[in-house]
Design a protein around this motif. Structure first.
Motif, PDB file in Angstrom:
ATOM      1  N   TYR A   6     -46.371   3.060 -16.205  1.00  0.00           N
ATOM      2  CA  TYR A   6     -45.215   2.627 -15.415  1.00  0.00           C
ATOM      3  C   TYR A   6     -45.232   3.115 -13.968  1.00  0.00           C
ATOM      4  CZ  TYR A   6     -43.098   1.298 -19.835  1.00  0.00           C
ATOM      5  OH  TYR A   6     -42.844   0.730 -21.058  1.00  0.00           O
ATOM      6  N   GLY A   7     -46.403   3.497 -13.452  1.00  0.00           N
ATOM      7  CA  GLY A   7     -46.469   3.870 -12.046  1.00  0.00           C
ATOM      8  C   GLY A   7     -45.954   5.257 -11.726  1.00  0.00           C
ATOM      9  N   TYR A   8     -45.722   6.095 -12.728  1.00  0.00           N
ATOM     10  CA  TYR A   8     -45.154   7.405 -12.442  1.00  0.00           C
ATOM     11  C   TYR A   8     -46.187   8.415 -11.967  1.00  0.00           C
ATOM     12  CZ  TYR A   8     -40.931   5.694 -14.554  1.00  0.00           C
ATOM     13  OH  TYR A   8     -39.822   4.958 -14.850  1.00  0.00           O
ATOM     14  N   PHE A   9     -47.427   7.959 -11.753  1.00  0.00           N
ATOM     15  CA  PHE A   9     -48.418   8.849 -11.175  1.00  0.00           C
ATOM     16  C   PHE A   9     -48.174   9.028  -9.676  1.00  0.00           C
ATOM     17  CE2 PHE A   9     -50.751   7.303 -14.906  1.00  0.00           C
ATOM     18  CZ  PHE A   9     -51.099   8.521 -15.455  1.00  0.00           C
ATOM     19  N   THR A  10     -47.402   8.147  -9.088  1.00  0.00           N
ATOM     20  CA  THR A  10     -47.179   8.184  -7.654  1.00  0.00           C
ATOM     21  C   THR A  10     -46.458   9.466  -7.248  1.00  0.00           C
ATOM     22  OG1 THR A  10     -46.937   5.797  -7.673  1.00  0.00           O
ATOM     23  CG2 THR A  10     -46.207   6.956  -5.693  1.00  0.00           C
ATOM     24  N   PRO A  11     -47.084  10.290  -6.398  1.00  0.00           N
ATOM     25  CA  PRO A  11     -46.443  11.537  -5.966  1.00  0.00           C
ATOM     26  C   PRO A  11     -45.587  11.337  -4.722  1.00  0.00           C
ATOM     27  CG  PRO A  11     -48.683  11.487  -5.184  1.00  0.00           C
ATOM     28  CD  PRO A  11     -48.483  10.216  -5.961  1.00  0.00           C
ATOM     29  N   TYR A  12     -45.193  10.092  -4.465  1.00  0.00           N
ATOM     30  CA  TYR A  12     -44.483   9.712  -3.256  1.00  0.00           C
ATOM     31  C   TYR A  12     -45.371   9.973  -2.045  1.00  0.00           C
ATOM     32  CZ  TYR A  12     -40.524   8.876  -6.209  1.00  0.00           C
ATOM     33  OH  TYR A  12     -39.710   8.372  -7.179  1.00  0.00           O
ATOM     34  N   PHE A  13     -44.847  10.479  -0.958  1.00  0.00           N
ATOM     35  CA  PHE A  13     -45.622  10.412   0.285  1.00  0.00           C
ATOM     36  C   PHE A  13     -46.177  11.766   0.722  1.00  0.00           C
ATOM     37  CE2 PHE A  13     -42.550  12.111   3.432  1.00  0.00           C
ATOM     38  CZ  PHE A  13     -41.477  12.300   2.595  1.00  0.00           C
ATOM     39  N   PHE A  14     -46.062  12.779  -0.075  1.00  0.00           N
ATOM     40  CA  PHE A  14     -46.629  14.059   0.317  1.00  0.00           C
ATOM     41  C   PHE A  14     -46.889  14.913  -0.926  1.00  0.00           C
ATOM     42  CE2 PHE A  14     -42.049  14.406   0.298  1.00  0.00           C
ATOM     43  CZ  PHE A  14     -41.808  15.555  -0.416  1.00  0.00           C
ATOM     44  N   TYR A  15     -47.773  15.908  -0.747  1.00  0.00           N
ATOM     45  CA  TYR A  15     -48.071  16.849  -1.818  1.00  0.00           C
ATOM     46  C   TYR A  15     -47.435  18.198  -1.478  1.00  0.00           C
ATOM     47  CZ  TYR A  15     -51.507  13.496  -3.483  1.00  0.00           C
ATOM     48  OH  TYR A  15     -52.117  12.368  -3.961  1.00  0.00           O
ATOM     49  N   ASP A  16     -47.128  18.987  -2.485  1.00  0.00           N
ATOM     50  CA  ASP A  16     -46.506  20.278  -2.262  1.00  0.00           C
ATOM     51  C   ASP A  16     -46.757  21.154  -3.477  1.00  0.00           C
ATOM     52  OD1 ASP A  16     -44.151  19.826  -4.218  1.00  0.00           O
ATOM     53  OD2 ASP A  16     -44.104  18.070  -2.910  1.00  0.00           O
ATOM     54  N   ARG A  17     -46.328  22.385  -3.415  1.00  0.00           N
ATOM     55  CA  ARG A  17     -46.579  23.305  -4.524  1.00  0.00           C
ATOM     56  C   ARG A  17     -45.849  22.863  -5.785  1.00  0.00           C
ATOM     57  NH1 ARG A  17     -42.878  25.991  -1.248  1.00  0.00           N
ATOM     58  NH2 ARG A  17     -41.013  26.838  -2.273  1.00  0.00           N
ATOM     59  N   TYR A  18     -44.731  22.176  -5.634  1.00  0.00           N
ATOM     60  CA  TYR A  18     -44.008  21.711  -6.808  1.00  0.00           C
ATOM     61  C   TYR A  18     -44.773  20.602  -7.538  1.00  0.00           C
ATOM     62  CZ  TYR A  18     -40.185  24.270  -4.645  1.00  0.00           C
ATOM     63  OH  TYR A  18     -39.415  25.251  -4.083  1.00  0.00           O
ATOM     64  N   TYR A  19     -45.553  19.859  -6.774  1.00  0.00           N
ATOM     65  CA  TYR A  19     -46.399  18.833  -7.394  1.00  0.00           C
ATOM     66  C   TYR A  19     -47.404  19.491  -8.332  1.00  0.00           C
ATOM     67  CZ  TYR A  19     -49.375  14.740  -7.890  1.00  0.00           C
ATOM     68  OH  TYR A  19     -50.089  13.695  -8.398  1.00  0.00           O
ATOM     69  N   ILE A  20     -47.980  20.595  -7.871  1.00  0.00           N
ATOM     70  CA  ILE A  20     -48.964  21.318  -8.687  1.00  0.00           C
ATOM     71  C   ILE A  20     -48.275  21.983  -9.881  1.00  0.00           C
ATOM     72  CG2 ILE A  20     -50.607  23.229  -8.695  1.00  0.00           C
ATOM     73  CD1 ILE A  20     -51.128  22.656  -5.737  1.00  0.00           C
ATOM     74  N   ILE A  21     -47.099  22.528  -9.667  1.00  0.00           N
ATOM     75  CA  ILE A  21     -46.397  23.253 -10.727  1.00  0.00           C
ATOM     76  C   ILE A  21     -45.883  22.309 -11.808  1.00  0.00           C
ATOM     77  CG2 ILE A  21     -44.367  24.658 -11.266  1.00  0.00           C
ATOM     78  CD1 ILE A  21     -44.647  25.876  -8.449  1.00  0.00           C
ATOM     79  N   TYR A  22     -45.250  21.216 -11.395  1.00  0.00           N
ATOM     80  CA  TYR A  22     -44.576  20.333 -12.352  1.00  0.00           C
ATOM     81  C   TYR A  22     -45.402  19.104 -12.732  1.00  0.00           C
ATOM     82  CZ  TYR A  22     -40.342  22.995 -11.239  1.00  0.00           C
ATOM     83  OH  TYR A  22     -39.418  23.996 -11.078  1.00  0.00           O
ATOM     84  N   VAL A  23     -45.906  18.405 -11.733  1.00  0.00           N
ATOM     85  CA  VAL A  23     -46.468  17.077 -11.985  1.00  0.00           C
ATOM     86  C   VAL A  23     -47.905  17.116 -12.473  1.00  0.00           C
ATOM     87  CG1 VAL A  23     -46.909  14.800 -10.986  1.00  0.00           C
ATOM     88  CG2 VAL A  23     -44.904  16.114 -10.262  1.00  0.00           C
ATOM     89  N   LEU A  24     -48.721  17.963 -11.860  1.00  0.00           N
ATOM     90  CA  LEU A  24     -50.146  17.975 -12.215  1.00  0.00           C
ATOM     91  C   LEU A  24     -50.392  18.220 -13.700  1.00  0.00           C
ATOM     92  CD1 LEU A  24     -52.971  17.612 -11.131  1.00  0.00           C
ATOM     93  CD2 LEU A  24     -53.042  20.073 -10.608  1.00  0.00           C
ATOM     94  N   PRO A  25     -49.740  19.212 -14.324  1.00  0.00           N
ATOM     95  CA  PRO A  25     -49.942  19.385 -15.772  1.00  0.00           C
ATOM     96  C   PRO A  25     -49.529  18.150 -16.574  1.00  0.00           C
ATOM     97  CG  PRO A  25     -48.919  21.333 -14.835  1.00  0.00           C
ATOM     98  CD  PRO A  25     -48.883  20.275 -13.772  1.00  0.00           C
ATOM     99  N   ALA A  26     -48.459  17.489 -16.145  1.00  0.00           N
ATOM    100  CA  ALA A  26     -48.007  16.287 -16.841  1.00  0.00           C
ATOM    101  C   ALA A  26     -49.020  15.155 -16.700  1.00  0.00           C
ATOM    102  CB  ALA A  26     -46.650  15.843 -16.296  1.00  0.00           C
ATOM    103  N   LEU A  27     -49.630  15.047 -15.514  1.00  0.00           N
ATOM    104  CA  LEU A  27     -50.639  14.022 -15.299  1.00  0.00           C
ATOM    105  C   LEU A  27     -51.867  14.263 -16.170  1.00  0.00           C
ATOM    106  CD1 LEU A  27     -50.546  13.492 -11.430  1.00  0.00           C
ATOM    107  CD2 LEU A  27     -49.607  12.035 -13.210  1.00  0.00           C
ATOM    108  N   ILE A  28     -52.236  15.514 -16.314  1.00  0.00           N
ATOM    109  CA  ILE A  28     -53.376  15.849 -17.181  1.00  0.00           C
ATOM    110  C   ILE A  28     -53.075  15.451 -18.621  1.00  0.00           C
ATOM    111  CG2 ILE A  28     -54.731  17.755 -18.132  1.00  0.00           C
ATOM    112  CD1 ILE A  28     -54.383  19.174 -15.427  1.00  0.00           C
TER     113      ILE A  28
END
Length: 240
Positions: A6-28
């Motif tokens: 459903y396109g939820y891989f999109t991290p919007y328009f910037f990366y940040d530490r919260y992306y690594i903390i929250y999103v990256l594990p979910a993407l894996i």
């Protein structure tokens, strides 16, 4: 069966530490789930069912047994692109499932007919999900622009509006889970009760449908992780 996320891989328009903390594990987790369903489907698509019944034949038989003579079964292109269209009342099966005589083909075909049965019986989670689709589509397409503009100009009300709209996508994913699990449960019961599959064949179909269901779980986790990330960024800007 919509197995994309459903396109939820999109991290919007910037990366940040919260992306690594929250999103990256979910993407894996999502990538693992996608690999698992692909490999599981591939494995059981090479094992023919003992009834020598195609996915199209199984779907038609299940629909007729439930009085759904008006629901068509059609072949579509693509791999694992199977789905039920409630608007046109059509079960659309990918070529490998429609023409396939494998355990996986029968499992997927029965799953999609499970959605048709849900539709005919007004299964509550499905009714709710179909009703909120326009709202969630609007929220998904609009939230990104509100968030971008809000963060660029540091306009907190606009950011919060974007987060609220994005949260609708999370709600949609949560409602999708019981719909998919119920369709698989119906499929396995029908396949077993009718004798289309039995013993190890039924166990194989269960593995295929379980792997598919886990992709929806992963999609929900990714969406929720994105929401947590946005809330964390929002809270951090407030502290600043």
């Amino acid at each position: 069966m919509h197995l994309f996320l459903y396109g939820y891989f999109t991290p919007y328009f910037f990366y940040d530490r919260y992306y690594i903390i929250y999103v990256l594990p979910a993407l894996i987790l999502a990538l693992i789930a996608q690999f698992n369903v692909t490999s599981t489907f591939s494995r059981y698509s090479r094992i023919p069912n003992s009834r020598r019944m195609s996915g199209a034949e199984a779907a038609r038989r299940i629909l007729d047994q439930n009085g759904l003579y008006n629901v068509r079964v059609e072949r579509i292109s693509g791999n694992l692109s199977d789905h039920y269209d409630p608007k046109d009342q059509v079960v659309r099966l990918s070529e490998g499932v429609y023409d396939g005589y494998s355990i996986a083909a029968l499992g997927v075909a029965a799953h999609e007919t499970g959605h048709a049965i849900q539709h005919s019986t007004n299964y509550s989670p499905l009714v709710i999900r179909n009703a909120i689709i326009p709202i969630t589509q609007f929220g998904s397409s609009t939230s990104i622009w509100l968030l971008i503009i809000g963060f660029i100009f540091n306009w907190r009300p606009l950011v919060m509006a974007g987060i609220i709209l994005f949260s609708l996508a999370v709600v949609f994913q949560l409602i999708t889970l019981p719909v998919e699990f119920n369709a698989s449960s119906r499929a396995l019961k029908i396949l077993g009760d009718t004798g289309m599959l039995y013993g190890q064949e039924l166990a194989g179909a269960r593995r295929v449908l379980t792997a598919a269901a886990l992709t929806y779980v992963a999609a929900t986790v990714v969406a929720f992780a994105q929401l947590l990330r946005l809330l964390a960024i929002f809270g951090n800007t407030r502290d600043d």
